[in-house]
Design a protein around this motif. Structure first.
Motif: not given
Lengths: 325, 260
Positions: B168-170, B155-160, A68-71, A185-187
């Motif tokens: 915003k992806a985790s 953990k990381g958060v990146a903005y692409r 449901s969320q993009y990865s 990881g996912k959006v």
């Protein structure tokens, strides 16, 4: 079969997906095979009826709540399972932010090489052959594939849409078998600039400004023009971006984006080699510049030697007149 | 944090690209090679993460010995170590080949890491394939075309950057991140850095040292032809009063280009 990945964002099919499907259909006809479309996600709803007119014989709908969320990991795994099952000869993606993210991951899963951001496809001896710009368009490489499947991403705004046909096809819905630990990881959120404009890679008309704009406030003149012109977006040269006048998202050229709009309007852009590389595949180029020696005039189909601050007000009026007719 | 940054030597953006018709390859003579601009953002981000959290930054390049120059530059910027994976094969424009070499090096020589950083694409091949392929082959999360990166613990958060928006992806570490312009402002080398870099040895690993055989790296792609861009004819130029010029411009758009 030629399988084409269809990108859906916020419930809508992106136009570059239909361009890729149209091209897939043309090549499938040559190979005496069919083109199929695939969409990936969760609760996707019925997009199939929008895809049959562009040449899809089948539409695969791959769903799982984990998608449901993009990865890139999840989407490429879903496509991998389908490719293993239906064994397409060719898999095409739009060279969009999603296509560029997923295709290499899928290629690595299938252990094949791939070609990025192609501007031409043909079939040679039953296999895909592509042309792709390298050095941001300073050279073009024609590449043939030995692998199966042959995977390529297609540059937006280059391949013509086929005229929609009144045809139906088959819908194949599949629940993707995927484990939570395969999603890496996912959006979590999409952040859109307030009043965000169309992206320059998707726009049919790009109105670009360079150092000759003299300051960030003068880009409002270009904003007035894009308000008049349909499907248009604002571009900028590297010097305008490096000066902080425009965000990097708008930059055209070798350290920015490569664009191929129907019309590229360059205001106050001298035409440095790295800028020309990013826009010279535009179908029509118009330049306004004070300097008659500016390199941009070497690629322009129509050039005005003059002060853009004097030309733009008249241009606005003339455009209004022409567009109202 | 143990960070690896993967860099490439490319002709600078001012370069005029010429093609040798006999070999069907780019003429390298006379080109000014530099560190791939997108890789500079990756190196800078690695240095900032190390400055904030401690750890080590190792720079790796795949290519001929001439690539030592860009590795030296990264050391001069402040990286701790650099390694060259020596590959003398001329450019194949095949991302999978490079990804396989990198993955072999990581698995055989550098199995301990938290972050693998890349530029979003190399300027020239313009493939943007290697980061995602490396992520897949090792089984890591990827966030590509990143303009902002935040790491907290593992953990990381990146903005692409995507079309007209940011995603915003985790993710959890270890991970693959590819850098886009806007991520940071890369620093210049300092004199002290340049002197320190001079004293550092850059180990060179051959493909055999990584247990790779050339037949495992054969590309599925074959270059059939390499050409310059289709020539563009200069069009009509008008130099008249602004009102007349504007009128003619719109006439052109309407009657000849047929875009409005």
């Amino acid at each position: 079969m030629i399988l084409v990945f269809i990108e859906i964002r916020e419930g809508k099919i992106k136009k570059f997906s239909l361009e890729a499907l149209s091209e897939g259909k043309r090549r499938a006809d040559e190979m005496n095979t069919e083109a199929s479309a695939v969409i990936v996600g969760h609760n996707l709803g019925s997009h199939a009826s929008e895809l049959f007119p562009y040449g899809a014989s089948k539409v695969y709908i791959l769903e799982n709540t984990l998608l449901s969320q993009y990865s890139a990991s999840g989407f490429s795994q879903a496509l991998f399972l389908l490719a293993e099952e239906v064994k397409p000869e060719v898999i095409l993606f739009p060279a969009s932010s999603q296509g560029k993210d997923i295709a290499p991951r899928l290629a690595a899963k299938l252990k094949v090489s791939m070609a990025s951001d192609c501007t031409e496809t043909t079939i040679q001896s039953g296999k895909l052959q592509v042309v792709r710009p390298i050095f941001a368009g300073k050279a073009y490489a024609a590449l043939s594939f030995k692998s199966s499947p042959q995977i390529a991403t297609l540059r937006p705004n280059v391949f013509p849409l086929q005229d929609p046909v009144d045809k139906q096809g088959e819908v194949v819905k599949k629940e993707v078998v995927i484990a939570e630990d395969q999603i890496k990881g996912k959006v979590i959120e999409i952040l859109r600039e307030e009043g965000a404009e169309l992206d320059i890679t998707e726009a049919e008309i790009v109105v670009s400004g360079g150092r000759g704009m003299k300051g960030p406030e003068n880009f409002d003149l270009l904003r007035d023009l894009i308000a008049l012109l349909p499907h248009s977006a604002i571009g900028a040269s590297r010097s305008a971006v490096d000066a902080g006048w425009m965000d990097h998202q708008h930059q055209v050229g070798q350290t920015g984006k490569t664009v191929s709009p129907n019309l590229y309007l360059a205001f106050g852009i001298s035409g440095a080699i790295q800028h020309l590389a990013g826009m010279s595949s535009s179908k029509n180029i118009v330049a306004v510049n004070k300097d008659p020696e500016a390199s941009i005039f070497k690629v322009a189909d129509f050039g005005v030697v003059g002060d853009l601050f004097q030309v733009i007000p008249y241009l606005k009026e003339e455009l209004k007149k022409a567009l109202s007719e | 944090m143990n960070i690896f940054v993967f860099v490439k030597r490319v002709p600078d953006t001012e370069s005029k690209i010429r093609i040798n018709q006999e070999t069907g390859r780019i003429v390298e003579e006379g080109l000014n090679f530099v560190l791939n601009p997108y890789d500079e953002y990756a190196v800078e981000e690695a240095l900032r993460l190390r400055e904030g959290k401690g750890g080590k930054v190792t720079i790796i390049s795949v290519g001929p010995e001439e690539a030592l120059v860009v590795l030296k530059k990264c050391l001069a910027m402040g990286a701790d170590e650099a390694v060259l994976l020596k590959d003398d094969t001329p450019e194949t424009y095949d991302g999978l080949r490079i990804a396989k070499i990198i993955v072999s090096a990581i698995e055989k020589k550098f199995p301990e890491f938290d972050l693998l950083l890349f530029g979003k694409q190399s300027m020239g091949a313009d493939n943007a394939q290697v980061p995602a392929m490396v992520a897949e082959l090792i089984g890591l999360p990827q966030v590509n075309v990143v303009t902002k990166l935040e790491i907290e613990g593992n953990k990381g958060v990146a903005y692409r950057e995507i079309e007209g928006a940011l995603e915003k992806a985790s993710f959890s570490l270890p991970a693959v991140i590819s850098a886009q312009k806007g991520l940071n402002e890369p620093r210049y080398e300092t004199l002290k850095g340049i002197m320190a870099a001079k004293r550092k040895e850059i180990p060179i690993l051959a493909l055999e040292d990584l247990g790779l055989k050339e037949e495992e790296l054969i590309s599925d792609l074959e270059m059939v032809k390499l050409e310059g861009p289709p020539p563009r004819q200069a069009g009509q130029i008008v130099q008249e009063e602004p009102d007349v010029a504007a009128k003619k411009l719109v006439q052109y758009l309407h009657e000849e280009a047929k875009v409005i």
